[in-house]
Design a protein around this motif. Structure first.
Motif, PDB file in Angstrom:
ATOM      1  N   ASP A   1     -24.833  10.674  -4.606  1.00  0.00           N
ATOM      2  CA  ASP A   1     -25.750  11.755  -4.255  1.00  0.00           C
ATOM      3  C   ASP A   1     -27.031  11.265  -3.612  1.00  0.00           C
ATOM      4  OD1 ASP A   1     -23.975  13.662  -5.139  1.00  0.00           O
ATOM      5  OD2 ASP A   1     -24.855  13.830  -7.144  1.00  0.00           O
ATOM      6  N   ASP A   2     -27.398  10.007  -3.856  1.00  0.00           N
ATOM      7  CA  ASP A   2     -28.595   9.459  -3.209  1.00  0.00           C
ATOM      8  C   ASP A   2     -28.283   8.859  -1.837  1.00  0.00           C
ATOM      9  OD1 ASP A   2     -27.246   7.131  -3.823  1.00  0.00           O
ATOM     10  OD2 ASP A   2     -28.825   6.281  -5.083  1.00  0.00           O
ATOM     11  N   GLU A   3     -27.056   9.079  -1.341  1.00  0.00           N
ATOM     12  CA  GLU A   3     -26.565   8.638  -0.027  1.00  0.00           C
ATOM     13  C   GLU A   3     -26.269   7.138   0.042  1.00  0.00           C
ATOM     14  OE1 GLU A   3     -28.825  10.031   3.316  1.00  0.00           O
ATOM     15  OE2 GLU A   3     -28.605  12.136   2.771  1.00  0.00           O
ATOM     16  N   SER A   4     -26.315   6.451  -1.084  1.00  0.00           N
ATOM     17  CA  SER A   4     -25.879   5.049  -1.106  1.00  0.00           C
ATOM     18  C   SER A   4     -24.360   5.000  -1.174  1.00  0.00           C
ATOM     19  CB  SER A   4     -26.486   4.307  -2.299  1.00  0.00           C
ATOM     20  OG  SER A   4     -26.044   4.883  -3.513  1.00  0.00           O
ATOM     21  N   VAL A   5     -23.784   3.863  -0.800  1.00  0.00           N
ATOM     22  CA  VAL A   5     -22.327   3.731  -0.773  1.00  0.00           C
ATOM     23  C   VAL A   5     -21.765   3.749  -2.195  1.00  0.00           C
ATOM     24  CG1 VAL A   5     -20.394   2.237  -0.119  1.00  0.00           C
ATOM     25  CG2 VAL A   5     -22.371   2.463   1.411  1.00  0.00           C
ATOM     26  N   ASP A   6     -20.728   4.530  -2.391  1.00  0.00           N
ATOM     27  CA  ASP A   6     -20.058   4.648  -3.687  1.00  0.00           C
ATOM     28  C   ASP A   6     -18.883   3.663  -3.701  1.00  0.00           C
ATOM     29  OD1 ASP A   6     -18.684   5.365  -5.959  1.00  0.00           O
ATOM     30  OD2 ASP A   6     -18.458   7.482  -5.438  1.00  0.00           O
ATOM     31  N   PHE A   7     -19.147   2.457  -4.149  1.00  0.00           N
ATOM     32  CA  PHE A   7     -18.126   1.412  -4.105  1.00  0.00           C
ATOM     33  C   PHE A   7     -17.001   1.661  -5.104  1.00  0.00           C
ATOM     34  CE2 PHE A   7     -21.626  -0.814  -1.988  1.00  0.00           C
ATOM     35  CZ  PHE A   7     -20.950  -1.370  -0.911  1.00  0.00           C
ATOM     36  N   ALA A   8     -17.284   2.322  -6.214  1.00  0.00           N
ATOM     37  CA  ALA A   8     -16.222   2.630  -7.185  1.00  0.00           C
ATOM     38  C   ALA A   8     -15.187   3.562  -6.559  1.00  0.00           C
ATOM     39  CB  ALA A   8     -16.818   3.243  -8.442  1.00  0.00           C
ATOM     40  N   SER A   9     -15.659   4.596  -5.852  1.00  0.00           N
ATOM     41  CA  SER A   9     -14.715   5.500  -5.184  1.00  0.00           C
ATOM     42  C   SER A   9     -14.028   4.825  -4.013  1.00  0.00           C
ATOM     43  CB  SER A   9     -15.456   6.755  -4.699  1.00  0.00           C
ATOM     44  OG  SER A   9     -15.898   7.531  -5.794  1.00  0.00           O
ATOM     45  N   LEU A  10     -14.726   3.920  -3.345  1.00  0.00           N
ATOM     46  CA  LEU A  10     -14.120   3.183  -2.235  1.00  0.00           C
ATOM     47  C   LEU A  10     -12.942   2.354  -2.728  1.00  0.00           C
ATOM     48  CD1 LEU A  10     -14.191   2.438   0.767  1.00  0.00           C
ATOM     49  CD2 LEU A  10     -15.886   0.664   0.212  1.00  0.00           C
ATOM     50  N   GLU A  11     -13.090   1.716  -3.879  1.00  0.00           N
ATOM     51  CA  GLU A  11     -11.976   0.955  -4.453  1.00  0.00           C
ATOM     52  C   GLU A  11     -10.809   1.885  -4.789  1.00  0.00           C
ATOM     53  OE1 GLU A  11     -11.006  -2.329  -7.951  1.00  0.00           O
ATOM     54  OE2 GLU A  11     -12.970  -1.348  -7.901  1.00  0.00           O
ATOM     55  N   LYS A  12     -11.124   3.064  -5.300  1.00  0.00           N
ATOM     56  CA  LYS A  12     -10.091   4.049  -5.614  1.00  0.00           C
ATOM     57  C   LYS A  12      -9.325   4.450  -4.349  1.00  0.00           C
ATOM     58  CE  LYS A  12     -11.534   7.404  -8.216  1.00  0.00           C
ATOM     59  NZ  LYS A  12     -12.120   8.723  -8.636  1.00  0.00           N
ATOM     60  N   LEU A  13     -10.040   4.634  -3.248  1.00  0.00           N
ATOM     61  CA  LEU A  13      -9.397   4.993  -1.983  1.00  0.00           C
ATOM     62  C   LEU A  13      -8.477   3.881  -1.490  1.00  0.00           C
ATOM     63  CD1 LEU A  13     -12.247   6.753   0.043  1.00  0.00           C
ATOM     64  CD2 LEU A  13     -10.328   7.829  -1.148  1.00  0.00           C
ATOM     65  N   VAL A  14      -8.921   2.645  -1.599  1.00  0.00           N
ATOM     66  CA  VAL A  14      -8.093   1.512  -1.171  1.00  0.00           C
ATOM     67  C   VAL A  14      -6.761   1.527  -1.915  1.00  0.00           C
ATOM     68  CG1 VAL A  14      -7.865  -1.009  -1.246  1.00  0.00           C
ATOM     69  CG2 VAL A  14      -9.990   0.038  -0.391  1.00  0.00           C
ATOM     70  N   GLU A  15      -6.807   1.688  -3.223  1.00  0.00           N
ATOM     71  CA  GLU A  15      -5.572   1.691  -4.017  1.00  0.00           C
ATOM     72  C   GLU A  15      -4.709   2.906  -3.704  1.00  0.00           C
ATOM     73  OE1 GLU A  15      -4.584  -0.890  -5.632  1.00  0.00           O
ATOM     74  OE2 GLU A  15      -6.481  -1.910  -5.226  1.00  0.00           O
ATOM     75  N   PHE A  16      -5.344   4.042  -3.482  1.00  0.00           N
ATOM     76  CA  PHE A  16      -4.638   5.268  -3.104  1.00  0.00           C
ATOM     77  C   PHE A  16      -3.814   5.043  -1.843  1.00  0.00           C
ATOM     78  CE2 PHE A  16      -5.180   9.343  -0.584  1.00  0.00           C
ATOM     79  CZ  PHE A  16      -4.271  10.106  -1.289  1.00  0.00           C
ATOM     80  N   HIS A  17      -4.391   4.385  -0.856  1.00  0.00           N
ATOM     81  CA  HIS A  17      -3.697   4.175   0.412  1.00  0.00           C
ATOM     82  C   HIS A  17      -2.603   3.115   0.312  1.00  0.00           C
ATOM     83  CE1 HIS A  17      -5.658   6.938   3.080  1.00  0.00           C
ATOM     84  NE2 HIS A  17      -6.783   6.680   2.460  1.00  0.00           N
ATOM     85  N   ILE A  18      -2.844   2.084  -0.424  1.00  0.00           N
ATOM     86  CA  ILE A  18      -1.806   1.057  -0.565  1.00  0.00           C
ATOM     87  C   ILE A  18      -0.596   1.631  -1.306  1.00  0.00           C
ATOM     88  CG2 ILE A  18      -1.252  -1.129  -1.694  1.00  0.00           C
ATOM     89  CD1 ILE A  18      -4.105  -2.053  -0.942  1.00  0.00           C
ATOM     90  N   GLU A  19      -0.849   2.406  -2.354  1.00  0.00           N
ATOM     91  CA  GLU A  19       0.252   3.012  -3.105  1.00  0.00           C
ATOM     92  C   GLU A  19       1.013   4.034  -2.259  1.00  0.00           C
ATOM     93  OE1 GLU A  19      -1.418   4.654  -6.650  1.00  0.00           O
ATOM     94  OE2 GLU A  19      -2.166   2.700  -7.356  1.00  0.00           O
ATOM     95  N   ALA A  20       0.321   4.685  -1.329  1.00  0.00           N
ATOM     96  CA  ALA A  20       0.936   5.737  -0.513  1.00  0.00           C
ATOM     97  C   ALA A  20       1.687   5.192   0.696  1.00  0.00           C
ATOM     98  CB  ALA A  20      -0.133   6.722  -0.051  1.00  0.00           C
ATOM     99  N   GLY A  21       1.563   3.892   0.973  1.00  0.00           N
ATOM    100  CA  GLY A  21       2.288   3.303   2.090  1.00  0.00           C
ATOM    101  C   GLY A  21       1.534   3.247   3.400  1.00  0.00           C
ATOM    102  N   THR A  22       0.229   3.510   3.369  1.00  0.00           N
ATOM    103  CA  THR A  22      -0.571   3.372   4.587  1.00  0.00           C
ATOM    104  C   THR A  22      -0.386   1.967   5.146  1.00  0.00           C
ATOM    105  OG1 THR A  22      -2.199   5.019   3.908  1.00  0.00           O
ATOM    106  CG2 THR A  22      -2.941   3.353   5.466  1.00  0.00           C
ATOM    107  N   ASP A  23      -0.219   1.870   6.466  1.00  0.00           N
ATOM    108  CA  ASP A  23       0.152   0.591   7.085  1.00  0.00           C
ATOM    109  C   ASP A  23      -1.028  -0.329   7.378  1.00  0.00           C
ATOM    110  OD1 ASP A  23       3.118   0.976   7.464  1.00  0.00           O
ATOM    111  OD2 ASP A  23       2.372   2.774   8.455  1.00  0.00           O
ATOM    112  N   ALA A  24      -2.226   0.223   7.493  1.00  0.00           N
ATOM    113  CA  ALA A  24      -3.434  -0.579   7.682  1.00  0.00           C
ATOM    114  C   ALA A  24      -4.628   0.303   7.406  1.00  0.00           C
ATOM    115  CB  ALA A  24      -3.512  -1.149   9.099  1.00  0.00           C
ATOM    116  N   ILE A  25      -5.742  -0.302   7.040  1.00  0.00           N
ATOM    117  CA  ILE A  25      -6.978   0.414   6.765  1.00  0.00           C
ATOM    118  C   ILE A  25      -8.017   0.029   7.806  1.00  0.00           C
ATOM    119  CG2 ILE A  25      -8.957   0.596   5.195  1.00  0.00           C
ATOM    120  CD1 ILE A  25      -6.995   0.367   2.860  1.00  0.00           C
TER     121      ILE A  25
END
Length: 291
Positions: free
Chosen positions: A15-39
Motif C-alpha cells: 500500500d505504500d507503493e514499495s515492491v511486495d517481494f512476498a507476493s512476487l515470490e508467490k507469482l513466480v511459483e504460480f507461473h512455474i506450476e502452471a507451465g509458463t515457458d519463461a518469465i
C-alpha cells in the motif's frame, strides 16, 4: 531462442507503493506450476517506467534467484535514455538473467537511424542476448521491419516482440532475417494467428491470470494445430480485450488481486481500476473460467 508462453509479469506492490517481494515470490511459483515457458521481469507491464534503478535491478535479481534456472528469465531493460538502457542491461546480466527485452525509446520519438544506433550501442556494450520490443501504441515510436532486419545482423540481438497486432509484419521481417532470429507477439488477441503465421511465441499480459491456458494455446499453435489453439483461445477472447479496458497494467493487477495473488496497490501516476471497469474485467475472467 525461447518458445511458447512468456508472461509479462506484473510487479506487485504494498500500500505504500514499495515492491511486495512476498507476493512476487508467490507469482513466480504460480507461473512455474502452471507451465509458463519463461518469465519477463520488469517489462512495461511490470511498471518499469516508475521503478527506479535500484528497485528495477532488485526485482530482476529476486526473480532470477527464485526461479533458480527452472525456466528462463528475461529482464525488461529498455529506456528512452541509451545510457540508462545500458546500465539496466548490465544489471540484468550481472543478476543472471537469460536475456533482456528492450522497448523502443518512448516519448523522444527517434528516427529509424536513431533506433538502430540506440539498440546497436546497447548490444555492443553488454554481451547478453537482447530482444527488441516494438509497441508504438505506447511509445509513439514504430520500429519498421527494415530497421529490425538491420539490427538482426548484430550477433546478440536475437529476436523481437512485435506488439502492433499487424500479422503482415511477420513475413516482412522473416524475409530479411536469419532462421534463428525469433519473433514473439505482444498482442494477446492475435497471438494464435501470429504463431501460426511463423511466430515463435508470445510475451503475454493475459498469461498473468490464465497461465495454464496460455501455455496450452501457444503449445498447440507452435505444433501447427490451429483447430485446438483456436478452440482453447476462444474463452479468453474477452480477457485479451478487457485487460486493456484501462491502461495496462491497471486491469491485470486488479484481476490478480481478485484472485488473491497480490494486493490492489499500483504506483502513481497509474491508479486502481475504476468501479465502472471492474464488472467488465470480472465478466471476462468468468468467461475464461478464472472466477
Amino acid at each position: 531462442m525461447f518458445r511458447g508462453s512468456m508472461v509479462a509479469l506484473v510487479t506487485p506492490m504494498l500500500d505504500d507503493e514499495s515492491v511486495d517481494f512476498a507476493s512476487l515470490e508467490k507469482l513466480v511459483e504460480f507461473h512455474i506450476e502452471a507451465g509458463t515457458d519463461a518469465i519477463v521481469a520488469v517489462g512495461t507491464t511490470g511498471e518499469s517506467a516508475t521503478l527506479d534503478m535500484e528497485e528495477h535491478c532488485a526485482v530482476v535479481k529476486f526473480v532470477v534467484d527464485k526461479v533458480n534456472k527452472r525456466i528462463p528469465v528475461i529482464a525488461g531493460t529498455g529506456a528512452n535514455s541509451t545510457s540508462e538502457a545500458i546500465q539496466l542491461t548490465q544489471c540484468a546480466k550481472d543478476a543472471g538473467a537469460d536475456a533482456c527485452l528492450l522497448v523502443t525509446p518512448y516519448y523522444n520519438k527517434p528516427t529509424q537511424e536513431g533506433l538502430y544506433l540506440h539498440h546497436k550501442k546497447v548490444a555492443e556494450a553488454v554481451d547478453i542476448p537482447q530482444i527488441l520490443y516494438n509497441v508504438p501504441g505506447r511509445t509513439a515510436c514504430d520500429m519498421l521491419p527494415e530497421t529490425v532486419i538491420r539490427l538482426s545482423k548484430i550477433k546478440n540481438i536475437v529476436g523481437i516482440k512485435e506488439a502492433t497486432g499487424d500479422i503482415s509484419r511477420i513475413a516482412k521481417i522473416k524475409a530479411g532475417v536469419s532462421e534463428d532470429f525469433d519473433l514473439y507477439t505482444g498482442d494477446d488477441a492475435s497471438a494464435v494467428d501470429f504463431i501460426l503465421a511463423g511466430g515463435h511465441g508470445g510475451i503475454s499480459v493475459t498469461a498473468n491470470v490464465a497461465p495454464k491456458a496460455c501455455h496450452e494455446i501457444y503449445k498447440a499453435a507452435l505444433a501447427g494445430d490451429a483447430e485446438t489453439a483456436r478452440r482453447l483461445d476462444a474463452p479468453l477472447a474477452a480477457l485479451h480485450r478487457d485487460l486493456f479496458v484501462e491502461s495496462n497494467p491497471i486491469p491485470v493487477k486488479w484481476a490478480l488481486a481478485e484472485m488473491g495473488l497480490i494486493g490492489h496497490a499500483i504506483r502513481l501516476p497509474l491508479t486502481p481500476l475504476s468501479a465502472n471497469a471492474q464488472p467488465v474485467v470480472r465478466a471476462a475472467m468468468q468467461q475464461a473460467g478464472i472466477l
